[in-house]
Scaffold this motif. Structure first.
Motif, PDB file in Angstrom:
ATOM      1  N   LYS A  36       0.829  -1.223   0.027  1.00  0.00           N
ATOM      2  CA  LYS A  36      -0.154   0.027   0.089  1.00  0.00           C
ATOM      3  C   LYS A  36       0.869   1.346   0.350  1.00  0.00           C
ATOM      4  N   SER A  37       1.756   1.568   1.063  1.00  0.00           N
ATOM      5  CA  SER A  37       2.531   2.366   1.092  1.00  0.00           C
ATOM      6  C   SER A  37       3.738   2.674  -0.171  1.00  0.00           C
ATOM      7  N   THR A  38       3.937   1.317  -0.643  1.00  0.00           N
ATOM      8  CA  THR A  38       4.863   1.485  -1.723  1.00  0.00           C
ATOM      9  C   THR A  38       4.257   1.873  -2.855  1.00  0.00           C
ATOM     10  N   LEU A  39       2.756   1.855  -3.280  1.00  0.00           N
ATOM     11  CA  LEU A  39       2.232   2.392  -4.248  1.00  0.00           C
ATOM     12  C   LEU A  39       2.114   3.855  -4.122  1.00  0.00           C
ATOM     13  N   SER A  40       2.058   4.364  -3.057  1.00  0.00           N
ATOM     14  CA  SER A  40       1.652   5.781  -2.656  1.00  0.00           C
ATOM     15  C   SER A  40       3.168   6.523  -2.970  1.00  0.00           C
TER      16      SER A  40
ATOM     17  N   ILE B 297       5.637   5.493  -5.112  1.00  0.00           N
ATOM     18  CA  ILE B 297       5.850   5.120  -6.437  1.00  0.00           C
ATOM     19  C   ILE B 297       5.290   6.233  -7.265  1.00  0.00           C
ATOM     20  N   ILE B 298       3.968   6.478  -6.899  1.00  0.00           N
ATOM     21  CA  ILE B 298       3.143   7.594  -7.583  1.00  0.00           C
ATOM     22  C   ILE B 298       3.681   8.916  -7.527  1.00  0.00           C
ATOM     23  N   ALA B 299       4.387   9.210  -6.299  1.00  0.00           N
ATOM     24  CA  ALA B 299       4.917  10.328  -5.945  1.00  0.00           C
ATOM     25  C   ALA B 299       6.142  10.497  -6.329  1.00  0.00           C
ATOM     26  N   GLY B 300       6.844   9.450  -6.631  1.00  0.00           N
ATOM     27  CA  GLY B 300       8.430   9.419  -7.481  1.00  0.00           C
ATOM     28  C   GLY B 300       9.412   9.012  -6.555  1.00  0.00           C
ATOM     29  N   HIS B 301       9.108   8.460  -5.274  1.00  0.00           N
ATOM     30  CA  HIS B 301      10.154   8.027  -4.278  1.00  0.00           C
ATOM     31  C   HIS B 301      11.363   7.299  -5.061  1.00  0.00           C
TER      32      HIS B 301
ATOM     33  N   ASP C 227      -0.590  -8.668  -1.583  1.00  0.00           N
ATOM     34  CA  ASP C 227       0.655  -9.535  -2.050  1.00  0.00           C
ATOM     35  C   ASP C 227       0.925  -8.612  -3.383  1.00  0.00           C
ATOM     36  N   GLY C 228       0.956  -7.228  -3.532  1.00  0.00           N
ATOM     37  CA  GLY C 228       1.169  -6.570  -4.552  1.00  0.00           C
ATOM     38  C   GLY C 228       0.062  -6.374  -5.791  1.00  0.00           C
ATOM     39  N   GLN C 229      -1.105  -6.997  -5.429  1.00  0.00           N
ATOM     40  CA  GLN C 229      -2.092  -6.813  -6.420  1.00  0.00           C
ATOM     41  C   GLN C 229      -3.429  -6.302  -5.712  1.00  0.00           C
ATOM     42  N   ILE C 230      -4.342  -5.803  -6.803  1.00  0.00           N
ATOM     43  CA  ILE C 230      -5.774  -5.582  -6.164  1.00  0.00           C
ATOM     44  C   ILE C 230      -6.443  -6.937  -6.365  1.00  0.00           C
ATOM     45  N   VAL C 231      -6.993  -7.351  -5.210  1.00  0.00           N
ATOM     46  CA  VAL C 231      -7.459  -8.735  -5.473  1.00  0.00           C
ATOM     47  C   VAL C 231      -9.042  -8.601  -5.445  1.00  0.00           C
TER      48      VAL C 231
END
Length: 248
Positions: A41-45, A47-51, A220-224
């Motif tokens: 979840k936090s990874t997604l946020s 990545i969108i912001a450009g970390h 696990d890295g996917q929208i389920v």
């Protein structure tokens, strides 16, 4: 107009975290993502912001037709993406008022300046709506702030920057019920047909105050699974184990 994420794969170091994630966040809607610890979840946020710590290995992110992954972090912000952090950083020596003013100034055409009187009138009005003491304008960004004060400060920044898409990464983390209500009211004031929200949370309680249009489960890295607000209630009752990718 929307943020569209297609088949997104991403890793940090040698660890793959996002494994083919698909998501669309249209303007005018609030989308909530829930899921167990370590789901991404936090990874997604970030990545969108450009970390910079995260590497996108395949897939795409588009915002209103523009390729987000080709933008630098500051370009993403100026294009209209805002991220409210789970753990806001302290910035010693930089006052809140100057920090927000600098962020706004960076978006103006070269040679144009912010009108100081209008700026402070707007800033104080928004602080009042968040029950923030006006003395906070002179304090260093988040330095010595309580958890609730830091989160209110994040919402204040969001209100001032007026983004097209706002991502809230577990903004409810560490908040007592009074601070949660105030932060939620700030978010609800910004709901608009011209703005999309992605709200990341572990708990149903935040969604009692920020009513989502759509709820997604990330595992696990996917929208389920995707559903309406009732899905959050189902997760509160049953947990996440029955929604792991292997069972879908």
């Amino acid at each position: 107009m929307s943020i569209i994420i297609k088949d997104l794969h991403a890793k940090i170091g040698d660890t793959e975290i996002l494994k083919g994630l698909n998501l669309e966040i249209p303007k005018g809607e609030v989308h909530a993502i829930m899921g167990p610890n370590g789901a991404g979840k936090s990874t997604l946020s970030k990545i969108i912001a450009g970390h910079e710590d995260y590497e996108v290995t395949s897939g795409s992110i588009e915002m209103d037709g523009e390729d987000v992954l080709e933008m630098e972090v500051d370009e993403r912000s100026r294009a209209g993406i805002f991220l409210a952090f789970q753990y806001p950083m302290e910035i010693p020596g930089v006052s809140n008022a100057n920090f927000i003013r600098a962020a706004l100034s960076s978006r103006l055409p070269e040679g144009q300046e912010i009108d100081a009187v209008a700026y402070y009138k707007d800033l104080y009005a928004k602080m009042d709506s968040l029950n923030m003491d006006r003395k906070f304008t002179g304090r260093a960004v988040n330095e010595g702030f309580s958890g609730g004060e830091k989160k209110r400060n994040e919402i204040l920044q969001m209100m001032m920057l007026d983004p097209k898409y706002a991502i809230l990464d577990e903004t409810d983390s560490g908040l007592d019920i009074d601070a949660l209500k105030i932060v939620s009211e700030g978010v609800n004031m910004l709901r608009s047909p011209e703005r999309g929200f992605l709200v990341i949370t572990h708990y149903q309680r935040l969604l009692n105050y920020i009513k989502p249009d759509v709820v997604h489960v990330l595992a696990d890295g996917q929208i389920v699974k995707t559903g309406g607000p009732e899905l959050a209630l189902e997760l509160e009752e049953k947990g996440y184990d029955h929604l792991q990718p292997a069972a879908v």
